[in-house]
Scaffold this motif. Structure first.
Motif, short mmCIF file in Angstrom:
data_model
loop_
_atom_site.label_atom_id
_atom_site.label_comp_id
_atom_site.label_asym_id
_atom_site.label_seq_id
_atom_site.Cartn_x
_atom_site.Cartn_y
_atom_site.Cartn_z
N ASN A 372 51.80 27.71 43.59
CA ASN A 372 50.40 27.32 43.62
C ASN A 372 49.64 27.75 42.37
OD1 ASN A 372 49.78 26.02 46.36
ND2 ASN A 372 51.07 27.77 46.84
N ASP A 373 50.41 28.18 41.39
CA ASP A 373 49.81 28.44 40.09
C ASP A 373 48.80 29.60 40.12
OD1 ASP A 373 49.92 27.87 37.50
OD2 ASP A 373 48.36 26.31 37.50
N VAL A 374 49.12 30.63 40.89
CA VAL A 374 48.27 31.82 40.90
C VAL A 374 48.56 32.61 39.62
CG1 VAL A 374 47.77 33.99 42.08
CG2 VAL A 374 48.31 31.94 43.40
N SER A 375 47.51 32.99 38.90
CA SER A 375 47.82 33.76 37.69
C SER A 375 47.84 35.26 38.01
CB SER A 375 46.84 33.45 36.57
OG SER A 375 45.57 33.24 37.08
N PHE A 376 48.80 35.93 37.44
CA PHE A 376 48.93 37.36 37.67
C PHE A 376 48.13 38.14 36.64
CE2 PHE A 376 52.75 35.58 39.63
CZ PHE A 376 52.65 36.15 40.88
N VAL A 377 47.36 39.07 37.13
CA VAL A 377 46.57 39.90 36.23
C VAL A 377 47.21 41.27 36.18
CG1 VAL A 377 44.31 40.95 35.83
CG2 VAL A 377 44.47 38.68 36.87
N GLU A 378 47.78 41.59 35.05
CA GLU A 378 48.33 42.93 34.92
C GLU A 378 47.21 43.84 34.48
OE1 GLU A 378 51.38 45.43 32.37
OE2 GLU A 378 51.98 43.34 32.57
N ARG A 379 46.74 44.62 35.41
CA ARG A 379 45.52 45.36 35.19
C ARG A 379 45.72 46.47 34.18
NH1 ARG A 379 42.96 47.11 40.69
NH2 ARG A 379 44.42 48.79 40.36
N SER A 380 44.77 46.61 33.28
CA SER A 380 44.83 47.70 32.32
C SER A 380 44.55 49.01 33.03
CB SER A 380 43.80 47.46 31.22
OG SER A 380 43.49 48.69 30.60
N GLU A 381 45.29 50.04 32.70
CA GLU A 381 45.10 51.34 33.34
C GLU A 381 44.63 52.36 32.32
OE1 GLU A 381 45.53 51.82 36.51
OE2 GLU A 381 46.84 50.22 37.21
N ALA A 382 44.12 51.86 31.20
CA ALA A 382 43.81 52.75 30.09
C ALA A 382 42.81 53.84 30.47
CB ALA A 382 43.29 51.93 28.91
#
Lengths: 439, 349
Positions: A372-382
């Motif tokens: 379904n074309d969900v985009s993955f957000v790799e969250r910044s943990e900075a």
């Protein structure tokens, strides 16, 4: 009398000595735990601390170790499964004996990583290969590698949702509420199960920070007096949805006596329609479905009901990070284990989780998301360290169940207060803490 | 009601205080021949004191080794006591002046900052209201225990069976009790089915709102700790010599009069001890609410709050200060209570 005095003196001295002896684990050398160039060169014994007591008991980890020994024949790997992992390891870290390889407990503050763990290499090198490596970065060096990651969303029973006449994922919180209402009206299932009593599943809601606006820097932006629960903020959207679900009575009858283990079977059997969890739960739910004689294909996973530019987003967050103890006597072997376990063991694939290795494919459990074309957000943990400091100082607990339990109690009328006042109080506490913790 | 089980060594003198003073006087004369050691030595010195011993025995009596003997016996318990009680308490007091997070090797001394915080944040003390439920419950608990102790101290059929039934809950692990009662109170659980048998169908979520949740939890606490009070009272009542009852009966005293004028005064020290334990226990309730609700829905107590400060928010320093404050409050209340109700000697004869 004199005798009593001298005795008191002895007791006090003993006490002082014991206190002095307990404090401080000694300075770490800061020497990098590098993997050995030649697998035959490294030998010895390493101890791996793990929270997966189930895998220790059923021998799965032993089988991994046997596989590992095919490459590194001279290294003996021992596992120590710890049930209360967080609580126990945290205390053990006051000594030097906390294994060679361990999962970094959440209680250790990031700035202390160099005191407890050996660096694994420069960020530039590791970030190219692994996801989530910025979570353990201190001063340009990475201290831990994630075992795997999970995507966030709702796990749901497809059959129940279908029965209620909903075939499309809701795209807004309002649509989501309408869908739950439909489930309540047309089926016997509990539309949403809170797992209020066990508490930790409520924490999963926080993991959606980032999913709502597709912002990879969503967590970093909380680092400061920013009133995270102000209208339009991600936490505002998330917690308002929690509140509305409860307020409209779309949850189980008695949230205070919920049962996590039973909830799995109930979702698999169609007694529960929806729960907010990470993608790690999909395999467990499928297992529960199989056990109950149902179909694992009924278990679905949907993203948080919010879209940006017509697209869903789902945050990826890392599970426990594996690190090498700064006091390990066999750092090369420990590093070899981490590398092998992350890259070659097939562990994350078996768990149906998002692999830490960037080049590895997404798991089959997230097929719906990919289709379904969900985009993955790799969250910044900075800036997570600072966010956690503020969170602790404010005693709110973004990753603790308490404030959300209170939110649910407020929503169902068990405690006084309105949502506005509740958010206002949280904002106030957050901002005050940010001003003191940030200085 | 008490979360700290009463150490048996403390009950003995209290019970003994209820025995007629003649017995105690006899005991005292037995050990009064000026022994040099501390009170702990009186047991071991008994053998060496026989009259007409040789010079060797006398020198043994004076040798430093002999003086040290009681300490050898005491070494093990003292070591345990120091390691597991005094050292942690001293550490806790030291932590309470720092900003330690519980893990970090570094900690900074912040002076009385933690204590200032505790006393300037009213919400930290609000949880003491929850103790009110447990305090009310402990009144009930002492009443019930007293009633059954009195009834069962007379000759009764199946007396020992009932004693066992009453004491049994206290023997069960608190964690297990928490889990059992979680099933008991859950929707459609034991309590609901039980009520359904009596034709009362209820839709009430027992742990659902603060009042009912706290009442339910306090009820569990009564169930659990009545047995302890009961045994204390029973022990005290049974140390009353039987002749007193006989004499009273001859004078035509009924059961209530016997209770009022014989039993009640003779168990007064144990009663006042129970009240002290009930109050300190109510202030430091922990495991039952922690396991059953985790402090949610307004059931958080001061100890739960302290534990959360220490282990959730990593404020070990502040939590230690809170623990010290709780200790001080309990000591203060005990002291005041001892002042108001002095532990005077009981002399019935």
């Amino acid at each position: 009398m004199g005798k009593t005095k001298s005795l008191t003196g002895v007791l006090l001295t003993a006490a002082m000595l014991a206190v002095a002896g307990c404090s401080g684990g000694g300075a770490a050398s800061g020497e990098t735990a590098a993997a050995p160039a030649d697998p035959n060169e490294v030998s010895g014994e390493i101890k791996v601390l793990t929270h997966r007591t189930d895998l220790v008991q059923n021998g799965a980890l032993k089988r991994y170790a046997a596989e590992f020994n095919k490459v590194y024949p001279k290294v003996k790997v021992e596992f120590e499964g710890i049930t209360d992992y967080e609580g126990e390891v945290k205390i053990r870290m006051n000594t030097k004996a906390y294994g060679d390889v361990l999962m970094i407990p959440a209680a250790v503050s990031k700035s202390d990583y160099p005191k407890f763990f050996a660096p694994l290499g420069p960020t530039a090198e590791l970030a190219a290969k692994y996801r989530f490596s910025d979570k353990t970065e201190v001063a340009g060096k990475v201290y831990g590698i994630a075992q795997f990651g999970t995507a966030n969303g709702f796990v749901y029973n497809k059959a129940v949702w279908k029965k209620a006449g909903i075939t499309q994922w809701p795209r807004t919180p309002q649509e989501f509420l309408a869908a739950l209402k439909a489930i309540e009206g047309r089926t016997d299932a509990v539309p949403y199960y809170t797992n209020f009593k066990d508490g930790w599943p409520l924490v999963q809601w926080t993991s959606n920070v980032g999913s709502v606006t597709c912002d990879a820097k969503a967590t970093d932006e909380l680092a400061g007096p920013v009133s995270p629960w102000k209208a339009g903020g991600e936490l505002h959207t998330i917690d308002t949805l929690v509140h509305d679900i409860v307020k409209q009575g779309l949850i189980e009858k008695d949230p205070t006596t919920t049962n996590w283990e039973r909830s799995k079977a109930m979702l698999a059997g169609g007694e529960i329609a929806t729960m907010m969890l990470g993608s790690w739960s999909i395999t467990q739910m499928q297992g529960a479905a199989k056990e109950a004689g149902g179909s694992p294909a009924d278990i679905g996973f949907m993203p948080f009901p919010a879209q940006k530019d017509g697209k869903f987003c789902a945050t990826l967050v890392s599970d426990y990070q594996q690190a090498v103890s700064a006091h390990s006597g066999n750092k090369p072997a420990a590093r070899a284990w981490i590398d092998w376990f992350t890259d070659k063991s097939g562990y994350s694939e078996r768990e149906g989780a998002v692999p830490a290795v960037k080049s590895a494919p997404m798991p089959a459990t997230l097929k719906d998301f990919a289709d379904n074309d969900v985009s993955f957000v790799e969250r910044s943990e900075a800036r997570t360290a600072l966010v956690n400091d503020i969170d602790n100082a404010a005693e709110i607990g973004l990753n603790k169940p308490d404030y959300r339990q209170k939110l649910i109690d407020t929503a169902r009328g068990a405690q006084d207060g309105s949502l506005q006042n509740f958010f206002a109080d949280l904002n106030k506490r957050w901002d005050e803490a940010a001003r003191t913790a940030g200085s | 009601m008490t979360d700290t089980p009463l150490p048996s060594s403390r009950t003995t003198p209290a019970v003994a205080a209820a025995t007629p003073s003649t017995v105690r006087a006899g005991k005292r004369s037995n050990g009064s021949s000026g022994s040099s050691g501390s009170s702990g030595s009186s047991g071991s010195s008994g053998t060496g004191r026989t009259t007409g011993k040789s010079a060797r025995a006398r020198s043994w009596r004076d040798s430093p080794l002999r003086r040290a003997t009681p300490w050898f016996f005491l070494a093990a318990p003292l070591a345990l006591l120091i390691t597991f009680t005094y050292v942690p308490v001293v550490s806790m007091i030291i932590y309470s002046f720092t900003d330690w997070d519980g893990v970090s090797p570094d900690r900074e001394f912040t002076g009385v900052d933690n204590y200032v915080q505790i006393f300037t944040r009213p919400e930290l003390f609000r949880v003491f209201f929850v103790s009110g439920y447990y305090l009310a419950a402990s009144v009930l608990q002492i009443g019930v225990a007293l009633y059954f102790a009195t009834v069962l101290s007379f000759n009764l059929r199946f007396r020992n069976f009932f004693k066992g039934v009453l004491f049994f809950p206290y023997l069960i692990n608190g964690v297990a009790i928490g889990f059992v009662f979680l099933y008991f109170f859950q929707d459609g659980g034991t309590l609901d089915s039980l009520l359904a048998w009596f034709g009362v169908s209820t839709e009430h979520a027992w742990l659902g709102d603060p009042t009912s949740a706290n009442t339910s939890l306090a009820g569990v606490s009564v169930w659990r700790f009545t047995g302890l009070n009961f045994v204390l009272f029973l022990g005290a009542i049974q140390s009353v010599p039987g002749e007193l009852y006989e004499a009273a009966q001859m004078d035509g005293a009924g059961k209530w009069q016997q209770f009022r004028h014989i039993i009640a005064p003779s168990i007064k020290p144990v009663l006042s001890l129970s009240v002290i334990l009930a109050i300190s226990g109510s202030l430091s309730v922990f495991e039952i609410p922690y396991i059953m609700t985790g402090g949610a829905t307004g059931t958080s107590t001061f100890v739960i709050q302290t534990v959360k400060l220490a282990f959730q928010f990593n404020k070990t320093g502040l939590a230690s200060a809170a623990a010290v404050v709780l200790l001080a409050i309990i000591l203060l209340i005990t002291w005041v209570q001892r002042r108001l109700v002095p532990d005077d000697k009981v002399d019935l004869v």
